[in-house]
Design a protein around this motif. Structure first.
Motif, mmCIF file in Angstrom:
data_model
loop_
_atom_site.group_PDB
_atom_site.id
_atom_site.type_symbol
_atom_site.label_atom_id
_atom_site.label_comp_id
_atom_site.label_asym_id
_atom_site.label_seq_id
_atom_site.Cartn_x
_atom_site.Cartn_y
_atom_site.Cartn_z
ATOM 1 N N TRP A 1 0.797 -1.227 0.000
ATOM 2 C CA TRP A 1 0.000 0.000 0.000
ATOM 3 C C TRP A 1 0.828 1.276 0.000
ATOM 4 O O TRP A 1 0.308 2.354 -0.284
ATOM 5 C CB TRP A 1 -0.957 0.004 1.207
ATOM 6 C CG TRP A 1 -1.950 -1.107 1.092
ATOM 7 C CD1 TRP A 1 -1.800 -2.375 1.564
ATOM 8 C CD2 TRP A 1 -3.217 -1.077 0.425
ATOM 9 N NE1 TRP A 1 -2.901 -3.132 1.247
ATOM 10 C CE2 TRP A 1 -3.783 -2.361 0.553
ATOM 11 C CE3 TRP A 1 -3.929 -0.084 -0.254
ATOM 12 C CZ2 TRP A 1 -5.031 -2.689 0.021
ATOM 13 C CZ3 TRP A 1 -5.176 -0.409 -0.779
ATOM 14 C CH2 TRP A 1 -5.705 -1.699 -0.639
ATOM 15 N N GLY A 2 2.114 1.149 0.376
ATOM 16 C CA GLY A 2 2.985 2.317 0.333
ATOM 17 C C GLY A 2 2.763 3.304 1.454
ATOM 18 O O GLY A 2 3.238 4.438 1.377
ATOM 19 N N VAL A 3 2.037 2.921 2.494
ATOM 20 C CA VAL A 3 1.861 3.789 3.668
ATOM 21 C C VAL A 3 1.976 2.935 4.933
ATOM 22 O O VAL A 3 1.662 1.737 4.901
ATOM 23 C CB VAL A 3 0.491 4.518 3.716
ATOM 24 C CG1 VAL A 3 0.477 5.745 2.892
ATOM 25 C CG2 VAL A 3 -0.648 3.613 3.330
ATOM 26 N N PRO A 4 2.438 3.535 6.041
ATOM 27 C CA PRO A 4 2.526 2.762 7.275
ATOM 28 C C PRO A 4 1.154 2.219 7.667
ATOM 29 O O PRO A 4 0.147 2.937 7.577
ATOM 30 C CB PRO A 4 3.020 3.780 8.312
ATOM 31 C CG PRO A 4 3.604 4.894 7.526
ATOM 32 C CD PRO A 4 2.878 4.919 6.208
ATOM 33 N N PRO A 5 1.082 0.937 8.095
ATOM 34 C CA PRO A 5 -0.210 0.333 8.425
ATOM 35 C C PRO A 5 -0.966 1.065 9.539
ATOM 36 O O PRO A 5 -2.176 0.916 9.649
ATOM 37 C CB PRO A 5 0.167 -1.080 8.869
ATOM 38 C CG PRO A 5 1.473 -1.351 8.206
ATOM 39 C CD PRO A 5 2.177 -0.037 8.124
ATOM 40 N N ALA A 6 -0.262 1.884 10.331
ATOM 41 C CA ALA A 6 -0.957 2.652 11.370
ATOM 42 C C ALA A 6 -1.789 3.778 10.753
ATOM 43 O O ALA A 6 -2.636 4.371 11.419
ATOM 44 C CB ALA A 6 0.038 3.221 12.362
ATOM 45 N N GLU A 7 -1.542 4.088 9.473
ATOM 46 C CA GLU A 7 -2.343 5.130 8.812
ATOM 47 C C GLU A 7 -3.458 4.527 7.953
ATOM 48 O O GLU A 7 -4.353 5.221 7.499
ATOM 49 C CB GLU A 7 -1.445 5.973 7.892
ATOM 50 C CG GLU A 7 -0.505 6.870 8.653
ATOM 51 C CD GLU A 7 0.470 7.552 7.714
ATOM 52 O OE1 GLU A 7 0.136 7.776 6.544
ATOM 53 O OE2 GLU A 7 1.586 7.841 8.183
ATOM 54 N N LEU A 8 -3.361 3.223 7.710
ATOM 55 C CA LEU A 8 -4.356 2.568 6.834
ATOM 56 C C LEU A 8 -5.605 2.231 7.610
ATOM 57 O O LEU A 8 -5.536 1.774 8.751
ATOM 58 C CB LEU A 8 -3.788 1.262 6.301
ATOM 59 C CG LEU A 8 -2.914 1.298 5.065
ATOM 60 C CD1 LEU A 8 -2.376 -0.104 4.787
ATOM 61 C CD2 LEU A 8 -3.680 1.793 3.852
ATOM 62 N N SER A 9 -6.742 2.352 6.959
ATOM 63 C CA SER A 9 -8.005 1.995 7.598
ATOM 64 C C SER A 9 -8.112 0.473 7.753
ATOM 65 O O SER A 9 -7.573 -0.289 6.947
ATOM 66 C CB SER A 9 -9.141 2.503 6.711
ATOM 67 O OG SER A 9 -10.267 1.705 6.857
ATOM 68 N N ALA A 10 -8.808 0.038 8.780
ATOM 69 C CA ALA A 10 -9.007 -1.403 8.996
ATOM 70 C C ALA A 10 -10.089 -1.957 8.073
ATOM 71 O O ALA A 10 -10.232 -3.161 7.953
ATOM 72 C CB ALA A 10 -9.395 -1.655 10.452
ATOM 73 N N GLU A 11 -10.821 -1.086 7.378
ATOM 74 C CA GLU A 11 -12.021 -1.524 6.660
ATOM 75 C C GLU A 11 -11.745 -2.639 5.653
ATOM 76 O O GLU A 11 -12.394 -3.666 5.647
ATOM 77 C CB GLU A 11 -12.652 -0.327 5.937
ATOM 78 C CG GLU A 11 -14.016 -0.631 5.388
ATOM 79 C CD GLU A 11 -14.386 0.266 4.214
ATOM 80 O OE1 GLU A 11 -15.442 0.048 3.646
ATOM 81 O OE2 GLU A 11 -13.610 1.159 3.858
ATOM 82 N N TRP A 12 -10.714 -2.456 4.809
ATOM 83 C CA TRP A 12 -10.495 -3.449 3.768
ATOM 84 C C TRP A 12 -9.970 -4.750 4.346
ATOM 85 O O TRP A 12 -10.251 -5.827 3.832
ATOM 86 C CB TRP A 12 -9.542 -2.916 2.697
ATOM 87 C CG TRP A 12 -8.133 -2.759 3.194
ATOM 88 C CD1 TRP A 12 -7.610 -1.656 3.776
ATOM 89 C CD2 TRP A 12 -7.108 -3.735 3.192
ATOM 90 N NE1 TRP A 12 -6.316 -1.884 4.130
ATOM 91 C CE2 TRP A 12 -5.979 -3.159 3.770
ATOM 92 C CE3 TRP A 12 -7.017 -5.052 2.743
ATOM 93 C CZ2 TRP A 12 -4.781 -3.828 3.935
ATOM 94 C CZ3 TRP A 12 -5.824 -5.730 2.899
ATOM 95 C CH2 TRP A 12 -4.722 -5.132 3.485
#
Ligand SMILES: Cc1cc2nc3c(=O)[nH]c(=O)nc-3n(C[C@H](O)[C@H](O)[C@H](O)COP(=O)(O)OP(=O)(O)OC[C@H]3O[C@@H](n4cnc5c(N)ncnc54)[C@H](O)[C@@H]3O)c2cc1C
Length: 481
Positions: A164-175
């Motif tokens: 995803w190219g972003v730290p997982p702490a910034e990614l939404s849990a939705e997907w």
């Protein structure tokens, strides 16, 4: 192509991927004048299959899975014997070893170095025991709560950041809740209790449907049926913007192969990336910046040798490798390569303008060759007959923590044009599979025919039903019968 310089249509559909073709499929034969605008020379969108010298490559290996019974019936009726039943086998390459995917605790514990295994087990049990009742809002919180911190740091965190190219702490849990197969605590406990070990663990269904000549065959077949039903498919025609008249889109402006065109429209069904569509609405430009896509480049290798991988696909866990996944297309259908030989596809997520993006095909092969050797794939340079790459600039809609709210606002803004709707993976900004996109298109078309368009938010809320199928094997049992 049936295109006049300027014309008028009842429905203009933007994009001939699964979502746009789904809409066209339902409108074919209705008597309405329907024009589908597709910017590429071929239909199918991300589900295209590229063929060269007898080798066929999807854009990332695809499989058709759905729990949507009417859709399944429609697809099987259309494809007949051309639809094969294939078996999914996947694994993760990590620390120079290979692990089964979906992750299985017993396999992890048996194959991980003993100290790493002990840490993984302790942190997994701790995480599952101490379940926090509040729903996690980031991918990191979601994954650590379900797999434990040790497994998260070992595989899920680094892999997710690579894709995803972003730290997982910034990614939404939705997907994640839709797409990641879970370790089942009951299976783990059963396995830890010696008397229970003989009982087989709950398994995930492994079968899926796959067109004989690649995923793209399904969509070229739909396009043929759609054309037979009188729908005009204008390939190589990119929508560029709209002419508005109050709360309606009056016409779509188009860059055609022989110059600009305009198509007047009663209804506009858009599956173009949401950020592009917002850019065409004067009040949407600011919101558009909030929607980012992660590009993927696929390096396709035509080989002069037979079987390469023991599995359909292999995830590449560590961040030091640029490759995210390796696939062997003839594991899905034997017709994906000429008889007796095979091929390999390397998926490389990347950022716009980085070294992967800027490399030419030869440079890309050069960069990835060391990785293939380090991953012990076992292919020699002399076995590569030719290689070429395919780009998907909008492969993954990146869901950050605040994306859901922004998406709702954006789709509501689109719907202020009463004859315009946006849906599909890019258009609805959802991490969904082709079955959901086909369904969105069918539903949008039903709204046009019934005189009441559902809202874009309703259309784009269809879920891909992977969990249901993978757990209950709906398609597998039905088709195998
Ligand atoms: C690596 C990878 C693996 C995947 N695996 C699977 C799988 O196993 N099974 C599965 O079912 N799904 C899978 N998917 C998802 C699947 O590919 C998508 O869900 C599906 O293709 C989305 O359909 P769509 O029509 O919404 O978008 P797209 O397929 O992207 O189609 C949109 C179309 O619109 C066109 N377009 C865009 N802008 C314009 C414009 N301005 N004017 C005219 N045309 C335009 C594009 O060229 C494209 O053809 C995978 C996706 C990826 C990236």
């Amino acid at each position: 192509m049936n295109q006049a310089r300027d014309c008028r249509a009842d429905v203009v559909i933007l994009g001939a991927g699964p979502a746009g073709l789904g809409a066209a499929w339902a409108l074919a034969g209705s008597g309405a004048r329907v024009v589908v605008l597709e910017r590429e020379p071929e239909v199918g969108g991300l589900c295209r299959t590229h063929a060269r010298e007898g080798y066929r490559f999807d854009m990332g290996g695809h499989r058709f899975i759905t729990a949507d019974r009417p859709l399944l019936d429609r697809v099987t009726r259309l494809m007949g014997d051309e639809l094969l039943l294939a078996e999914r086998k996947s694994e993760v390459a990590l620390l120079g070893r290979r692990f089964r995917y979906p992750l299985e605790l017993r396999d992890l514990l048996a194959n991980l170095p003993p100290r790493v295994a002990a840490r993984a087990l302790a942190s997994y049990v701790k995480a599952r025991w101490r379940r926090d009742p509040s729903p996690p809002d980031t991918f990191e919180a979601w994954a650590t709560a379900r797999f434990g911190r040790a497994l998260y740091e070992l595989f899920l965190g680094p892999y997710t950041e690579k894709v995803w190219g972003v730290p997982p702490a910034e990614l939404s849990a939705e997907w994640a809740t839709q797409r990641i197969s879970l370790l089942d605590l009951k299976d783990v406990i059963r396995w830890l209790l010696p008397r229970q070990r003989a009982r087989p663990p709950r398994t995930y269904a492994k079968t899926f449907l796959y067109p004989r000549l690649g995923m793209g065959q399904l969509f070229t077949r739909i396009a043929e049926e759609v054309a037979e039903g009188g729908v005009e498919l204008w390939r190589g025609c990119a929508a560029l913007g709209f002419e508005r008249s109050g709360a309606r889109v009056r016409a779509v402006r188009v860059a055609g192969p022989s110059g600009p065109l305009r198509v007047e429209a009663e209804h506009v069904l858009s599956t173009a990336p949401l950020s592009h569509l917002l850019g065409w609405l004067p009040e949407g430009a600011e919101l558009a910046a909030g929607f980012r896509f992660r590009p993927v480049r696929f390096l396709n290798l035509a080989l002069s040798r037979g079987q390469v991988l023991p599995v359909t696909w292999r995830y590449v866990g560590e961040r030091r490798f640029r490759a995210g996944r390796l696939q062997e297309p003839n594991k899905r259908s034997p017709f994906m390569a000429p008889p007796g030989v095979s091929s390999l596809m390397v998926e490389v997520p990347h950022a716009p303008g980085d070294a992967i993006d800027l490399a030419d095909d030869a440079g890309l092969l050069e960069r990835l060759w060391d990785e293939l050797e380090a991953l012990d794939v076992g292919v020699t340079r002399s076995e590569v007959r030719f290689a070429f790459s395919v780009r998907a600039p909008e492969a993954y809609p990146v869901h950050l923590r605040h994306t859901a709210a922004r998406r709702e606002a954006a789709l509501a803004l689109v719907d202020r044009c009463e004859n315009l709707r946006s849906f599909g993976r890019q258009g609805g900004f959802r991490f969904v599979f082709s079955d959901a996109c086909l369904r969105m298109g069918l539903d949008a078309a039903a709204g046009v025919l019934g005189g009441a368009l559902p809202s874009s938010l309703e259309l784009a809320s269809v879920q891909s039903a992977r969990r249901l199928l993978e757990v209950e094997s709906v398609v597998g049992s039905e088709v195998a019968r």
